[in-house]
Design a protein around this motif. Structure first.
Motif, PDB file in Angstrom:
ATOM      1  N   LYS A   1      59.070   6.978  81.677  1.00 20.68           N
ATOM      2  CA  LYS A   1      57.610   7.576  81.753  1.00 20.68           C
ATOM      3  C   LYS A   1      57.023   7.890  80.372  1.00 20.68           C
ATOM      4  CE  LYS A   1      57.919   7.705  86.389  1.00 20.68           C
ATOM      5  NZ  LYS A   1      59.597   7.364  86.376  1.00 20.68           N
ATOM      6  N   GLU A   2      57.961   7.505  79.323  1.00 22.12           N
ATOM      7  CA  GLU A   2      57.439   7.828  78.002  1.00 22.12           C
ATOM      8  C   GLU A   2      57.412   6.577  77.288  1.00 22.12           C
ATOM      9  OE1 GLU A   2      61.740   7.591  78.211  1.00 22.12           O
ATOM     10  OE2 GLU A   2      60.491   9.246  79.239  1.00 22.12           O
ATOM     11  N   GLY A   3      56.865   6.432  76.272  1.00 21.51           N
ATOM     12  CA  GLY A   3      56.575   5.313  75.434  1.00 21.51           C
ATOM     13  C   GLY A   3      55.446   4.637  75.790  1.00 21.51           C
ATOM     14  N   TYR A   4      54.355   5.045  76.695  1.00 24.22           N
ATOM     15  CA  TYR A   4      53.311   4.324  77.111  1.00 24.22           C
ATOM     16  C   TYR A   4      52.329   5.482  77.810  1.00 24.22           C
ATOM     17  CZ  TYR A   4      55.452   4.406  81.554  1.00 24.22           C
ATOM     18  OH  TYR A   4      56.023   4.626  82.508  1.00 24.22           O
ATOM     19  N   ARG A   5      50.966   4.917  77.629  1.00 25.38           N
ATOM     20  CA  ARG A   5      49.946   5.913  78.038  1.00 25.38           C
ATOM     21  C   ARG A   5      49.445   4.912  79.515  1.00 25.38           C
ATOM     22  NH1 ARG A   5      49.185   5.294  73.240  1.00 25.38           N
ATOM     23  NH2 ARG A   5      47.183   3.854  73.365  1.00 25.38           N
ATOM     24  N   VAL A   6      48.996   5.611  80.448  1.00 19.18           N
ATOM     25  CA  VAL A   6      48.281   4.907  81.601  1.00 19.18           C
ATOM     26  C   VAL A   6      47.065   5.684  82.049  1.00 19.18           C
ATOM     27  CG1 VAL A   6      48.817   4.288  84.349  1.00 19.18           C
ATOM     28  CG2 VAL A   6      50.877   4.792  82.604  1.00 19.18           C
TER      29      VAL A   6
ATOM     30  N   TYR B   1      36.427  -1.975  87.903  1.00 18.13           N
ATOM     31  CA  TYR B   1      35.983  -3.284  87.162  1.00 18.13           C
ATOM     32  C   TYR B   1      34.856  -3.563  88.100  1.00 18.13           C
ATOM     33  CZ  TYR B   1      39.002  -5.883  90.584  1.00 18.13           C
ATOM     34  OH  TYR B   1      39.662  -6.333  91.597  1.00 18.13           O
ATOM     35  N   GLY B   2      34.498  -3.042  89.357  1.00 22.60           N
ATOM     36  CA  GLY B   2      33.631  -3.673  90.085  1.00 22.60           C
ATOM     37  C   GLY B   2      33.013  -2.586  91.152  1.00 22.60           C
ATOM     38  N   ASP B   3      32.331  -2.922  92.061  1.00 24.74           N
ATOM     39  CA  ASP B   3      31.562  -1.922  93.284  1.00 24.74           C
ATOM     40  C   ASP B   3      32.559  -1.345  94.322  1.00 24.74           C
ATOM     41  OD1 ASP B   3      29.311  -1.822  91.490  1.00 24.74           O
ATOM     42  OD2 ASP B   3      28.472  -3.467  92.344  1.00 24.74           O
ATOM     43  N   ASP B   4      33.410  -2.606  94.730  1.00 21.17           N
ATOM     44  CA  ASP B   4      34.321  -2.309  96.003  1.00 21.17           C
ATOM     45  C   ASP B   4      35.323  -1.240  95.614  1.00 21.17           C
ATOM     46  OD1 ASP B   4      34.748  -3.570  98.619  1.00 21.17           O
ATOM     47  OD2 ASP B   4      36.671  -3.107  97.728  1.00 21.17           O
ATOM     48  N   GLU B   5      35.563  -0.473  96.630  1.00 18.68           N
ATOM     49  CA  GLU B   5      36.832   0.475  96.411  1.00 18.68           C
ATOM     50  C   GLU B   5      38.136   0.009  96.000  1.00 18.68           C
ATOM     51  OE1 GLU B   5      38.198   0.991 101.037  1.00 18.68           O
ATOM     52  OE2 GLU B   5      37.210   2.448 100.103  1.00 18.68           O
ATOM     53  N   ARG B   6      38.381  -1.415  96.082  1.00 16.96           N
ATOM     54  CA  ARG B   6      39.450  -2.123  95.862  1.00 16.96           C
ATOM     55  C   ARG B   6      39.359  -2.772  94.439  1.00 16.96           C
ATOM     56  NH1 ARG B   6      44.548  -2.476  98.009  1.00 16.96           N
ATOM     57  NH2 ARG B   6      44.457  -4.257  97.516  1.00 16.96           N
ATOM     58  N   HIS B   7      38.068  -2.547  93.904  1.00 12.73           N
ATOM     59  CA  HIS B   7      37.933  -3.120  92.368  1.00 12.73           C
ATOM     60  C   HIS B   7      38.418  -2.091  91.480  1.00 12.73           C
ATOM     61  CE1 HIS B   7      34.807  -5.996  94.163  1.00 12.73           C
ATOM     62  NE2 HIS B   7      35.963  -6.483  94.277  1.00 12.73           N
ATOM     63  N   ARG B   8      39.592  -1.614  91.404  1.00 14.70           N
ATOM     64  CA  ARG B   8      40.079  -0.706  90.493  1.00 14.70           C
ATOM     65  C   ARG B   8      41.389  -1.153  89.794  1.00 14.70           C
ATOM     66  NH1 ARG B   8      35.890   0.482  91.856  1.00 14.70           N
ATOM     67  NH2 ARG B   8      35.101   2.647  92.513  1.00 14.70           N
ATOM     68  N   LEU B   9      41.492  -0.705  88.664  1.00 12.19           N
ATOM     69  CA  LEU B   9      42.672  -1.230  87.697  1.00 12.19           C
ATOM     70  C   LEU B   9      43.551  -0.193  87.033  1.00 12.19           C
ATOM     71  CD1 LEU B   9      42.084  -1.580  84.479  1.00 12.19           C
ATOM     72  CD2 LEU B   9      40.948  -3.415  85.450  1.00 12.19           C
ATOM     73  N   ASP B  10      44.540  -0.041  86.944  1.00  9.10           N
ATOM     74  CA  ASP B  10      45.631   0.491  85.977  1.00  9.10           C
ATOM     75  C   ASP B  10      45.543  -0.092  84.940  1.00  9.10           C
ATOM     76  OD1 ASP B  10      45.438   2.386  88.227  1.00  9.10           O
ATOM     77  OD2 ASP B  10      47.323   2.128  89.030  1.00  9.10           O
ATOM     78  N   LEU B  11      45.691   0.670  83.585  1.00  6.02           N
ATOM     79  CA  LEU B  11      45.719   0.126  82.337  1.00  6.02           C
ATOM     80  C   LEU B  11      46.988   0.670  81.545  1.00  6.02           C
ATOM     81  CD1 LEU B  11      44.725  -1.829  80.101  1.00  6.02           C
ATOM     82  CD2 LEU B  11      43.347   0.021  79.287  1.00  6.02           C
ATOM     83  N   TYR B  12      47.886   0.136  81.377  1.00  7.40           N
ATOM     84  CA  TYR B  12      49.200   0.581  80.464  1.00  7.40           C
ATOM     85  C   TYR B  12      49.036   0.313  78.955  1.00  7.40           C
ATOM     86  CZ  TYR B  12      51.261   1.227  85.221  1.00  7.40           C
ATOM     87  OH  TYR B  12      51.356   1.435  86.470  1.00  7.40           O
ATOM     88  N   THR B  13      49.092   1.121  78.148  1.00 10.01           N
ATOM     89  CA  THR B  13      49.166   0.686  76.742  1.00 10.01           C
ATOM     90  C   THR B  13      50.280   1.526  75.900  1.00 10.01           C
ATOM     91  OG1 THR B  13      47.391   2.704  76.370  1.00 10.01           O
ATOM     92  CG2 THR B  13      46.596   0.522  76.507  1.00 10.01           C
ATOM     93  N   PRO B  14      50.838   0.727  75.092  1.00 12.45           N
ATOM     94  CA  PRO B  14      51.905   1.037  74.420  1.00 12.45           C
ATOM     95  C   PRO B  14      51.579   2.190  73.429  1.00 12.45           C
ATOM     96  CG  PRO B  14      51.301  -1.148  73.274  1.00 12.45           C
ATOM     97  CD  PRO B  14      50.567  -0.841  74.647  1.00 12.45           C
ATOM     98  N   ASP B  15      52.592   3.265  73.336  1.00 11.93           N
ATOM     99  CA  ASP B  15      52.300   4.415  72.274  1.00 11.93           C
ATOM    100  C   ASP B  15      52.342   3.802  70.945  1.00 11.93           C
ATOM    101  OD1 ASP B  15      51.803   6.353  74.242  1.00 11.93           O
ATOM    102  OD2 ASP B  15      53.830   6.935  74.119  1.00 11.93           O
ATOM    103  N   THR B  16      52.916   2.695  70.382  1.00 15.72           N
ATOM    104  CA  THR B  16      53.214   2.258  69.431  1.00 15.72           C
ATOM    105  C   THR B  16      52.012   1.717  68.426  1.00 15.72           C
ATOM    106  OG1 THR B  16      53.567  -0.064  69.964  1.00 15.72           O
ATOM    107  CG2 THR B  16      55.540   1.627  69.777  1.00 15.72           C
ATOM    108  N   GLY B  17      50.650   2.038  68.840  1.00 17.85           N
ATOM    109  CA  GLY B  17      49.721   1.477  68.168  1.00 17.85           C
ATOM    110  C   GLY B  17      48.777   0.475  69.088  1.00 17.85           C
ATOM    111  N   ASP B  18      47.735  -0.060  68.589  1.00 17.27           N
ATOM    112  CA  ASP B  18      46.812  -0.998  69.228  1.00 17.27           C
ATOM    113  C   ASP B  18      47.632  -2.228  69.571  1.00 17.27           C
ATOM    114  OD1 ASP B  18      44.709   0.716  69.065  1.00 17.27           O
ATOM    115  OD2 ASP B  18      43.750   0.170  67.254  1.00 17.27           O
ATOM    116  N   PRO B  19      47.854  -2.515  70.806  1.00 21.65           N
ATOM    117  CA  PRO B  19      48.406  -3.895  71.125  1.00 21.65           C
ATOM    118  C   PRO B  19      47.611  -5.165  70.986  1.00 21.65           C
ATOM    119  CG  PRO B  19      47.655  -2.990  73.251  1.00 21.65           C
ATOM    120  CD  PRO B  19      47.320  -1.938  71.981  1.00 21.65           C
ATOM    121  N   ALA B  20      48.230  -6.141  70.330  1.00 19.07           N
ATOM    122  CA  ALA B  20      47.586  -7.287  69.812  1.00 19.07           C
ATOM    123  C   ALA B  20      47.429  -8.123  71.279  1.00 19.07           C
ATOM    124  CB  ALA B  20      48.476  -8.193  69.347  1.00 19.07           C
ATOM    125  N   ALA B  21      47.981  -7.878  72.385  1.00 17.80           N
ATOM    126  CA  ALA B  21      47.787  -8.737  73.464  1.00 17.80           C
ATOM    127  C   ALA B  21      47.444  -8.072  74.894  1.00 17.80           C
ATOM    128  CB  ALA B  21      48.859  -9.985  73.620  1.00 17.80           C
TER     129      ALA B  21
END
Length: 281
Positions: A28-33, A39-59
């Motif tokens: 559970k460590e090393g990244y943020r969620v 991303y849209g209007d429907d209740e299914r138009h939702r996403l989870d975003l994972y980003t590493p703690d090591t800085g801005d990811p290139a990709a």
């Protein structure tokens, strides 16, 4: 024989919930969620975003899960978010609308909307990765320009590459009653097949399968790679000895990562195409 049976994901450990077990063993460590980003209007138009703690990811990877276009929840894929974040790659895991509430092409339209969100919010290269039915979504967006085109985007400008894990790309004739309903009248089904949209302007494809997949035949990956290369595009198929349909995506998880270099191969593809890709159509 062309096989497209149940694509329900992650029944990896018998009667137990495979996703719960894999996620429970995921660090559970090393990244943020960030969860439930619209991303849209429907209740299914939702996403989870994972980003590493090591800085801005290139990709950034947009990951589409499987489930026969009938099942799936983004919350089951913590182990996928951690896998890529642990290698310095950000991951967006979107939900999309499912059957019987919608049919083809609604799940492609939703997938394209999620990619449009990623394109707006990430300045670096964007990749698509999908498993099973999600691999179909990813590869269709990469090959068939209608879906990103509806978002005023082109795959050759927007995507640095697309990766399919155990994807169905050439699966006619349909046998399942639900799949027949999902993909509509028989006379229009040829147009739903990724194999019929190969072209020389698509982003590079990496098509991965386990050689013991009894749910989606590895033939799908092999034939699509051959057809895409014959059309002047770039595609590579890779097959993992001893892996079946579910263990292929399970190999991304920390507990099963040693079973096959699936994560290594995808990350190497992301790094290579990020560094050397031709930008623009």
């Amino acid at each position: 024989m062309r096989r497209l049976l149940s694509l329900t994901p992650l029944a990896l450990l018998g009667a137990c919930s495979g996703a719960d077990i894999l996620n429970g063993l995921t660090p559970k460590e090393g990244y943020r969620v960030e969860t439930a980003i619209a991303y849209g209007d429907d209740e299914r138009h939702r996403l989870d975003l994972y980003t590493p703690d090591t800085g801005d990811p290139a990709a950034l990877v947009v990951f589409f899960y499987g489930g026969s276009w009938e099942n799936g929840e983004r919350g089951d894929y913590l182990f996928v978010g951690e896998a890529f974040a642990s290698r310095g790659v950000a991951v967006a895991v979107p939900d999309y609308r499912l059957y019987p509430d919608v049919r083809y092409p609604a799940f492609l339209e939703d997938s394209a909307a999620a990619v449009a969100w990623a394109h707006r919010h990430h300045q670096g290269p964007v990749f698509l990765v999908g498993h099973s039915a999600g691999a179909y979504n990813a590869i269709m967006l990469a090959l068939d320009g209608r879906w990103l085109g509806a978002e005023q985007l082109r795959a050759c400008d927007t995507l640095a590459g697309a990766v399919g894990l155990a994807g169905p790309y050439d699966f006619l004739p349909l046998q399942s009653v639900s799949l027949k309903d999902i993909f509509g009248p028989e006379e229009t089904r040829e147009d739903t097949q990724p194999i019929n949209h190969v072209n020389d302007s698509a982003p590079p494809l990496l098509l991965l399968s386990g050689d013991e997949d009894g749910i989606v035949s590895p033939r799908n990956s092999r034939v699509l790679a051959e057809r895409q290369e014959a059309a002047g595009g770039r595609a590579q198929a890779r097959f993992y000895p001893g892996l079946g349909h579910l263990r292929l995506v399970g190999a991304l998880s920390r507990p099963l990562r040693g079973s096959a270099p699936v994560l290594d191969d995808i990350v190497a593809f992301v790094q290579r195409e990020s560094a050397g890709r031709h930008r623009g159509c």
